[in-house]
Write a protein that holds these residues in place. Sequence first.
Motif, PDB file in Angstrom:
ATOM      1  N   ASP A 280       0.831  -1.200   0.000  1.00  0.00           N
ATOM      2  CA  ASP A 280       0.000   0.000   0.000  1.00  0.00           C
ATOM      3  C   ASP A 280       0.867   1.251   0.000  1.00  0.00           C
ATOM      4  N   SER A 281       0.338   2.288  -0.618  1.00  0.00           N
ATOM      5  CA  SER A 281       0.986   3.603  -0.619  1.00  0.00           C
ATOM      6  C   SER A 281      -0.029   4.612  -1.126  1.00  0.00           C
ATOM      7  N   ALA A 282       0.283   5.879  -0.967  1.00  0.00           N
ATOM      8  CA  ALA A 282      -0.617   6.936  -1.434  1.00  0.00           C
ATOM      9  C   ALA A 282      -0.606   7.002  -2.963  1.00  0.00           C
ATOM     10  N   PRO A 283      -1.709   7.423  -3.573  1.00  0.00           N
ATOM     11  CA  PRO A 283      -1.712   7.609  -5.023  1.00  0.00           C
ATOM     12  C   PRO A 283      -0.646   8.611  -5.470  1.00  0.00           C
ATOM     13  N   GLU A 284      -0.118   8.407  -6.670  1.00  0.00           N
ATOM     14  CA  GLU A 284       0.870   9.303  -7.252  1.00  0.00           C
ATOM     15  C   GLU A 284       0.419   9.685  -8.657  1.00  0.00           C
ATOM     16  N   PRO A 285      -0.495  10.651  -8.757  1.00  0.00           N
ATOM     17  CA  PRO A 285      -1.001  11.053 -10.075  1.00  0.00           C
ATOM     18  C   PRO A 285       0.126  11.602 -10.949  1.00  0.00           C
ATOM     19  N   PHE A 286      -0.097  11.555 -12.256  1.00  0.00           N
ATOM     20  CA  PHE A 286       0.882  12.079 -13.197  1.00  0.00           C
ATOM     21  C   PHE A 286       0.834  13.604 -13.197  1.00  0.00           C
ATOM     22  N   ALA A 287       1.985  14.214 -12.946  1.00  0.00           N
ATOM     23  CA  ALA A 287       2.083  15.673 -13.028  1.00  0.00           C
ATOM     24  C   ALA A 287       2.291  16.089 -14.480  1.00  0.00           C
ATOM     25  N   PRO A 288       2.077  17.366 -14.806  1.00  0.00           N
ATOM     26  CA  PRO A 288       2.379  17.824 -16.164  1.00  0.00           C
ATOM     27  C   PRO A 288       3.827  17.508 -16.536  1.00  0.00           C
ATOM     28  N   GLY A 289       4.054  17.117 -17.775  1.00  0.00           N
ATOM     29  CA  GLY A 289       5.399  16.769 -18.223  1.00  0.00           C
ATOM     30  C   GLY A 289       5.529  16.949 -19.712  1.00  0.00           C
ATOM     31  N   ALA A 290       6.768  17.052 -20.172  1.00  0.00           N
ATOM     32  CA  ALA A 290       7.025  17.278 -21.594  1.00  0.00           C
ATOM     33  C   ALA A 290       6.750  16.044 -22.431  1.00  0.00           C
ATOM     34  N   ARG A 291       6.877  14.864 -21.814  1.00  0.00           N
ATOM     35  CA  ARG A 291       6.682  13.614 -22.539  1.00  0.00           C
ATOM     36  C   ARG A 291       5.852  12.675 -21.660  1.00  0.00           C
ATOM     37  N   PRO A 292       5.305  11.605 -22.232  1.00  0.00           N
ATOM     38  CA  PRO A 292       4.422  10.747 -21.437  1.00  0.00           C
ATOM     39  C   PRO A 292       5.041  10.231 -20.143  1.00  0.00           C
ATOM     40  N   LEU A 293       6.304   9.816 -20.157  1.00  0.00           N
ATOM     41  CA  LEU A 293       6.922   9.261 -18.955  1.00  0.00           C
ATOM     42  C   LEU A 293       7.982  10.180 -18.365  1.00  0.00           C
ATOM     43  N   SER A 294       7.912  11.453 -18.661  1.00  0.00           N
ATOM     44  CA  SER A 294       8.846  12.404 -18.056  1.00  0.00           C
ATOM     45  C   SER A 294       8.769  12.301 -16.528  1.00  0.00           C
ATOM     46  N   GLY A 295       9.939  12.280 -15.887  1.00  0.00           N
ATOM     47  CA  GLY A 295       9.993  12.232 -14.436  1.00  0.00           C
ATOM     48  C   GLY A 295       9.920  10.852 -13.831  1.00  0.00           C
ATOM     49  N   VAL A 296       9.619   9.831 -14.630  1.00  0.00           N
ATOM     50  CA  VAL A 296       9.575   8.455 -14.135  1.00  0.00           C
ATOM     51  C   VAL A 296      11.006   7.915 -14.108  1.00  0.00           C
TER      52      VAL A 296
ATOM     53  N   ARG B 295      10.744   1.421  -0.811  1.00  0.00           N
ATOM     54  CA  ARG B 295      10.104   2.503  -1.558  1.00  0.00           C
ATOM     55  C   ARG B 295       8.646   2.126  -1.814  1.00  0.00           C
ATOM     56  N   PRO B 296       7.743   2.401  -0.859  1.00  0.00           N
ATOM     57  CA  PRO B 296       6.327   2.149  -1.110  1.00  0.00           C
ATOM     58  C   PRO B 296       5.869   2.895  -2.368  1.00  0.00           C
ATOM     59  N   GLY B 297       5.150   2.190  -3.222  1.00  0.00           N
ATOM     60  CA  GLY B 297       4.741   2.762  -4.492  1.00  0.00           C
ATOM     61  C   GLY B 297       5.616   2.341  -5.656  1.00  0.00           C
ATOM     62  N   ILE B 298       6.594   1.476  -5.418  1.00  0.00           N
ATOM     63  CA  ILE B 298       7.495   1.028  -6.480  1.00  0.00           C
ATOM     64  C   ILE B 298       6.769   0.067  -7.417  1.00  0.00           C
ATOM     65  N   ILE B 299       7.172   0.074  -8.676  1.00  0.00           N
ATOM     66  CA  ILE B 299       6.726  -0.929  -9.644  1.00  0.00           C
ATOM     67  C   ILE B 299       7.915  -1.863  -9.865  1.00  0.00           C
ATOM     68  N   TYR B 300       7.769  -3.123  -9.506  1.00  0.00           N
ATOM     69  CA  TYR B 300       8.858  -4.103  -9.578  1.00  0.00           C
ATOM     70  C   TYR B 300       8.578  -5.023 -10.758  1.00  0.00           C
ATOM     71  N   LEU B 301       9.471  -5.020 -11.742  1.00  0.00           N
ATOM     72  CA  LEU B 301       9.305  -5.838 -12.947  1.00  0.00           C
ATOM     73  C   LEU B 301      10.265  -7.020 -12.897  1.00  0.00           C
ATOM     74  N   SER B 302       9.728  -8.232 -13.035  1.00  0.00           N
ATOM     75  CA  SER B 302      10.534  -9.448 -13.104  1.00  0.00           C
ATOM     76  C   SER B 302      10.336 -10.105 -14.465  1.00  0.00           C
ATOM     77  N   LEU B 303      11.444 -10.369 -15.150  1.00  0.00           N
ATOM     78  CA  LEU B 303      11.404 -11.111 -16.405  1.00  0.00           C
ATOM     79  C   LEU B 303      12.203 -12.394 -16.230  1.00  0.00           C
ATOM     80  N   SER B 304      11.627 -13.506 -16.699  1.00  0.00           N
ATOM     81  CA  SER B 304      12.266 -14.806 -16.524  1.00  0.00           C
ATOM     82  C   SER B 304      12.041 -15.638 -17.779  1.00  0.00           C
ATOM     83  N   CYS B 305      12.644 -16.821 -17.798  1.00  0.00           N
ATOM     84  CA  CYS B 305      12.412 -17.714 -18.930  1.00  0.00           C
ATOM     85  C   CYS B 305      11.167 -18.564 -18.726  1.00  0.00           C
ATOM     86  N   TYR B 306      11.035 -19.168 -17.540  1.00  0.00           N
ATOM     87  CA  TYR B 306       9.955 -20.133 -17.311  1.00  0.00           C
ATOM     88  C   TYR B 306       8.954 -19.685 -16.250  1.00  0.00           C
TER      89      TYR B 306
END
Length: 497
Positions: free
Chosen positions: A211-227, A323-334
């Motif tokens: 759990d963590s507080a929402p983190e809305p997208f702030a204005p940015g120059a590009r879609p993922l600016s600041g990420v 870091r509450p609010g993190i997006i953790y990506l795991s890539l594997s073979c199987y």
Amino acid sequence: MPFLRFLNTGTLTTGRRKLSLSSALNQLLGLSQELDSSRHPVEFIGQDPIFPSTFRLGEAASVALAAQSVAICEVWRQRTGREQSVSINVAAAALSLESVLLLRQRGYPVPYPDVVYPLTCFHPCRDGRSIFLHAGYPLLRNGLLDLLDCPNKLDAINAAVLQWNSFELEEAAAKRGLCAAVARSPEEWRAHPQGALLAAQPVVSIERIGDSAPEPFAPGARPLSGVRVLDLTHVLAGPTATRTLAEQGATVLRVNSPSRPPIPGFVIDTGHGKLSTLLDLSSQDDADCLRGLIGRADVFAQSYRSGAMGGLGFSASDVAALRPGIIYLSLSCYGDEGPWGQRRGWEQLAQSATGMAVTEGSLDQPQASPVFPNDYIAGYLGAFGVTEALLRRAREGGSYHVKVSLSRIAMWLQSFPRFSPAPTDFKMPPGVAESMAIERDTAYGRLRYLGPVPRFSETQAYWNLPTAPMAAHEASWPACPAEPKGPPIPVNAAIPR
């Protein structure tokens, strides 16, 4: 940044085919709580076959890229209130599945390292079956040669493998942490415990882990600016996912291990748009440095076998606690569960195990794909999962674990209608490769490489930074990232796409 206009060279020829791609896209978007293709229209241009394959490689890649693009369109809408559409060229998507093979360094191809061969291919076994051995790193090569008790010569390797039952050799290699997979039929894989487990899972898994507080997208120059993205991936699938985020403006810091030997072509191909540094996570100081970086990150991506990062103190739950609010990506073979959950793997092993290679060839003579479909598509769908998780975090908060496996991607790819037999009249439409080509001065010299595939009606996908060697940058976030200015030589939009 102005949108690069381009000419349509055609559309899908039948309503059934067009519906097929739209249906496949909507199935992926069904994994989302946010996305609707009717709000962000997608146009698919062209069709397979592009390669001599029984599989619809270009169309599958197009659908994966379209899913990520729709997610990016939604991020842009939330940032700006403006909607946009996207166009995906099937031939360009197909070409992206071999982008590492198309790199040119001062006009010359970037070579593969010699350590991969001659072990890395299919070998016949005593029981008449074939097994794919993979020696992508010296440690794997030396381990396989020790297991087989033979020199690194093809004739000797084949003779040694012929002394083994295929499934016994597969198990013996796995017990030593080595890489091997018997060429199974699709039916055999679906009956296998690991195949059955993956079949019951979504193509992309997105699980809320804190759990963590929402983190809305702030204005940015590009879609993922600041990420901010911490990239602890290696080889191809994982680095492709983070490269796909970088092409939308994310700040990506690639963290390499000083003990892992680089494969030059893969490092160059997947390094566009990234900062690159070295950290030895067995060192307390370097591990503490990574923890500090995690505190200011939005995404943590890793592609090591299940449990490896946890053993270093950086499992999904460890990172979410830091870091509450993190997006953790795991890539594997199987995948990271089941009897094969901790096995190492590569693209060709996923093809061999899941039935792709038998379908591409036969049980007697399996054949690997001419390109790297599972690696690149896993990267595109990994980026889609991350972007969807960012959208969820913006609305409701939370930390998320996104999981993608090469073998589940291979099973998804096999769900598309196939060509039977494999086409012989395939060809790349004229001008596609030229329309994607970018040349740029880098630390590697003058590079020619493929640019991003998606074309948006308002924003532009591009990499602001040139690909950089390992350890080119400090292990720190930039204090004030420069405003994006785009590549010095943009994609040639005058050539039909």
